[in-house]
Enzyme design. Structure first.
Site, PDB file in Angstrom:
ATOM      1  N   ASN A  93       0.844  -1.444  -0.080  1.00 26.85           N
ATOM      2  CA  ASN A  93       0.151   0.208   0.090  1.00 26.85           C
ATOM      3  C   ASN A  93       1.005   1.333  -0.182  1.00 26.85           C
ATOM      4  O   ASN A  93       0.259   2.656  -0.599  1.00 26.85           O
ATOM      5  CB  ASN A  93      -0.988  -0.396   1.099  1.00 26.85           C
ATOM      6  CG  ASN A  93      -1.582   1.565   1.378  1.00 26.85           C
ATOM      7  OD1 ASN A  93      -1.862   1.912   0.507  1.00 26.85           O
ATOM      8  ND2 ASN A  93      -0.936   1.896   2.548  1.00 26.85           N
ATOM      9  N   SER A 146      -3.790   1.881  -8.944  1.00 26.75           N
ATOM     10  CA  SER A 146      -5.334   2.979  -8.299  1.00 26.75           C
ATOM     11  C   SER A 146      -5.761   3.390  -9.813  1.00 26.75           C
ATOM     12  O   SER A 146      -5.808   2.325 -11.319  1.00 26.75           O
ATOM     13  CB  SER A 146      -3.832   4.328  -8.520  1.00 26.75           C
ATOM     14  OG  SER A 146      -4.729   5.823  -8.739  1.00 26.75           O
ATOM     15  N   SER A 148      -5.336   5.444 -11.714  1.00 26.46           N
ATOM     16  CA  SER A 148      -4.861   6.588 -12.097  1.00 26.46           C
ATOM     17  C   SER A 148      -3.994   5.654 -12.782  1.00 26.46           C
ATOM     18  O   SER A 148      -2.494   5.649 -13.754  1.00 26.46           O
ATOM     19  CB  SER A 148      -3.901   7.467 -10.737  1.00 26.46           C
ATOM     20  OG  SER A 148      -4.388   7.774 -10.624  1.00 26.46           O
ATOM     21  N   GLN A 156       0.777  14.145 -12.467  1.00 26.43           N
ATOM     22  CA  GLN A 156       0.972  13.040 -11.854  1.00 26.43           C
ATOM     23  C   GLN A 156       1.756  11.547 -12.976  1.00 26.43           C
ATOM     24  O   GLN A 156       1.855  10.996 -13.148  1.00 26.43           O
ATOM     25  CB  GLN A 156      -0.351  12.350 -11.490  1.00 26.43           C
ATOM     26  CG  GLN A 156      -1.029  12.824 -10.235  1.00 26.43           C
ATOM     27  CD  GLN A 156      -2.366  12.050 -10.175  1.00 26.43           C
ATOM     28  OE1 GLN A 156      -3.037  12.496 -10.789  1.00 26.43           O
ATOM     29  NE2 GLN A 156      -2.828  11.784  -8.922  1.00 26.43           N
ATOM     30  N   TYR A 159       3.497  10.051 -11.505  1.00 21.85           N
ATOM     31  CA  TYR A 159       2.615   8.301 -10.250  1.00 21.85           C
ATOM     32  C   TYR A 159       1.890   7.554 -11.023  1.00 21.85           C
ATOM     33  O   TYR A 159       2.191   7.184 -10.630  1.00 21.85           O
ATOM     34  CB  TYR A 159       2.594   9.831  -9.380  1.00 21.85           C
ATOM     35  CG  TYR A 159       1.340   8.764  -8.268  1.00 21.85           C
ATOM     36  CD1 TYR A 159       1.112   7.956  -7.345  1.00 21.85           C
ATOM     37  CD2 TYR A 159      -0.564   9.080  -8.993  1.00 21.85           C
ATOM     38  CE1 TYR A 159       0.649   7.654  -6.614  1.00 21.85           C
ATOM     39  CE2 TYR A 159      -1.529   8.208  -8.322  1.00 21.85           C
ATOM     40  CZ  TYR A 159      -0.709   7.813  -6.805  1.00 21.85           C
ATOM     41  OH  TYR A 159      -1.826   7.366  -6.137  1.00 21.85           O
ATOM     42  N   LYS A 163       1.752   3.315 -10.714  1.00 23.78           N
ATOM     43  CA  LYS A 163       0.185   3.073 -10.688  1.00 23.78           C
ATOM     44  C   LYS A 163      -0.276   1.984 -11.020  1.00 23.78           C
ATOM     45  O   LYS A 163      -0.869   0.555 -11.042  1.00 23.78           O
ATOM     46  CB  LYS A 163      -1.032   3.484  -9.928  1.00 23.78           C
ATOM     47  CG  LYS A 163      -0.644   4.653  -9.307  1.00 23.78           C
ATOM     48  CD  LYS A 163      -0.644   3.682  -7.990  1.00 23.78           C
ATOM     49  CE  LYS A 163       0.350   4.123  -6.678  1.00 23.78           C
ATOM     50  NZ  LYS A 163       0.211   3.498  -5.398  1.00 23.78           N
ATOM     51  N   ASN A 197      -3.448  13.175  -0.576  1.00 24.90           N
ATOM     52  CA  ASN A 197      -3.935  15.037  -1.313  1.00 24.90           C
ATOM     53  C   ASN A 197      -4.647  15.891  -1.101  1.00 24.90           C
ATOM     54  O   ASN A 197      -5.203  16.763  -1.456  1.00 24.90           O
ATOM     55  CB  ASN A 197      -5.302  13.866  -2.230  1.00 24.90           C
ATOM     56  CG  ASN A 197      -6.564  12.851  -1.884  1.00 24.90           C
ATOM     57  OD1 ASN A 197      -6.504  13.282  -0.371  1.00 24.90           O
ATOM     58  ND2 ASN A 197      -6.745  12.466  -2.108  1.00 24.90           N
TER      59      ASN A 197
END
Ligand SMILES: NC(=O)C1=CN([C@@H]2O[C@H](COP(=O)(O)OP(=O)(O)OC[C@H]3O[C@@H](n4cnc5c(N)ncnc54)[C@H](O)[C@@H]3O)[C@@H](O)[C@H]2O)C=CC1
Ligand SMILES: C[C@H](O)[C@@H]1OC(=O)[C@H](O)[C@@H]1O
Length: 256
Positions: A93, A146, A148, A156, A159, A163, A197
């Protein structure tokens, strides 16, 4: 009364002093598991998560470590198993998302995000899997990917590939580990209100826009992930591997 879904199981969760990881750890314990959590630096948050779990009668231990350091993976799995005897379920996680524009992304922000979210996941999943294989009794590995992984974000660009990466890692690991009875799946949260966030969603306009695309009518809470993670951890999901479960209130499918 029915047997709790995770009775007799030991669940390990990374990045569990806050947010989704904490909710998953507590949710697993509520369903009968003993739990070990990894955390980065929030001693008080980790201690309160452990205390909450122990208060309803389960064993819990918190082990500090930076998942970006490959040595943390074997350290966490070894110490958690020393404390609780084994690992049946591993939840990857821990993650960061320092929002930043693409054109001037600092190299250190890109590299730290990759190291924590993707490399950290790889080493942790590998260490948990090796232990499960040695135990010889199968297991369940769940990665917190995600929405995402499937769609982009202007701030992002460093990022979203991580994911997509952990989602892909679960697919390949499902193949590599199926013969050992180890299932590998990911959950794909939508927008969940957490520390990650808090600053980004302090922008009222953005928060309202994000909520408006959710058919279920609200942004998520960390506890919304607990049920799906417990399900994938449990024997109810015994024939589920290589799957990805969107937990987004319907945001992904809401084109128009
Ligand atoms: N909140 C959201 O909208 C969404 C979150 N996610 C993912 O959920 C996961 C959990 O994030 P949240 O609960 O939302 O935020 P959070 O900030 O509350 O949780 C992230 C946790 O990871 C830990 N962590 C960060 N770097 C670490 C490191 N180097 N070593 C060990 N632990 C570390 C933090 O201390 C924190 O406890 C992340 O992987 C995130 O990418 C996925 C989709 C949506
Ligand atoms: C941190 C973001 O608000 C969050 O992270 C994700 O993975 C979601 O897609 C949201 O963008």
């Amino acid at each position: 009364m029915a047997t709790p879904l995770l009775a007799g199981k030991v669940v390990l969760v990374t990045g569990a002093s806050t947010g989704i990881g904490r909710a998953a750890a507590i949710g697993a314990a509520l369903h009968g598991a003993d739990v070990a959590i990894n955390y980065h630096s929030d001693d008080a948050g980790a201690a309160s998560c452990v205390a909450e779990i122990k208060a309803f009668g389960r064993l819990a231990v918190a082990i500090k470590g930076d998942v970006a350091d490959p040595a943390t993976a074997t350290d966490f799995i070894t110490r958690a198993c020393d404390a609780l005897g084994k690992v049946d379920v591993f939840v990857n996680n821990a993650g960061i998302c320092p929002f930043h524009a693409f054109l001037d992304m600092p190299a250190e922000t890109l590299e730290r995000t990759m190291r924590v979210n993707l490399h950290g996941a790889y080493y942790m999943v590998q260490a948990a899997a090796n232990r499960m294989v040695a135990q010889g009794n199968g297991g369940s590995i769940i990665a917190v990917s995600s929405i995402s992984a499937l769609v982009g974000g202007e701030y992002q660009t460093h990022y979203t590939p991580t994911k997509a990466g952990v989602h892909s890692l679960m697919q390949s690991a499902a193949i590599a580990l199926g013969r050992h009875g180890i299932r590998c799946n990911s959950v794909l949260p939508g927008t969940i209100l957490t520390e990650i966030n808090k600053d980004d969603l302090a922008d009222e306009g953005k928060r309202t826009r994000m909520a408006a695309r959710v058919p279920l009518g609200r942004l998520g809470a960390p506890e919304d992930l607990a049920g799906p993670i417990v399900f994938l951890a449990s024997d109810l999901a015994r024939y589920v591997t290589g799957a990805a479960l969107l937990v987004d209130g319907g945001a992904f499918v809401n084109l128009q």
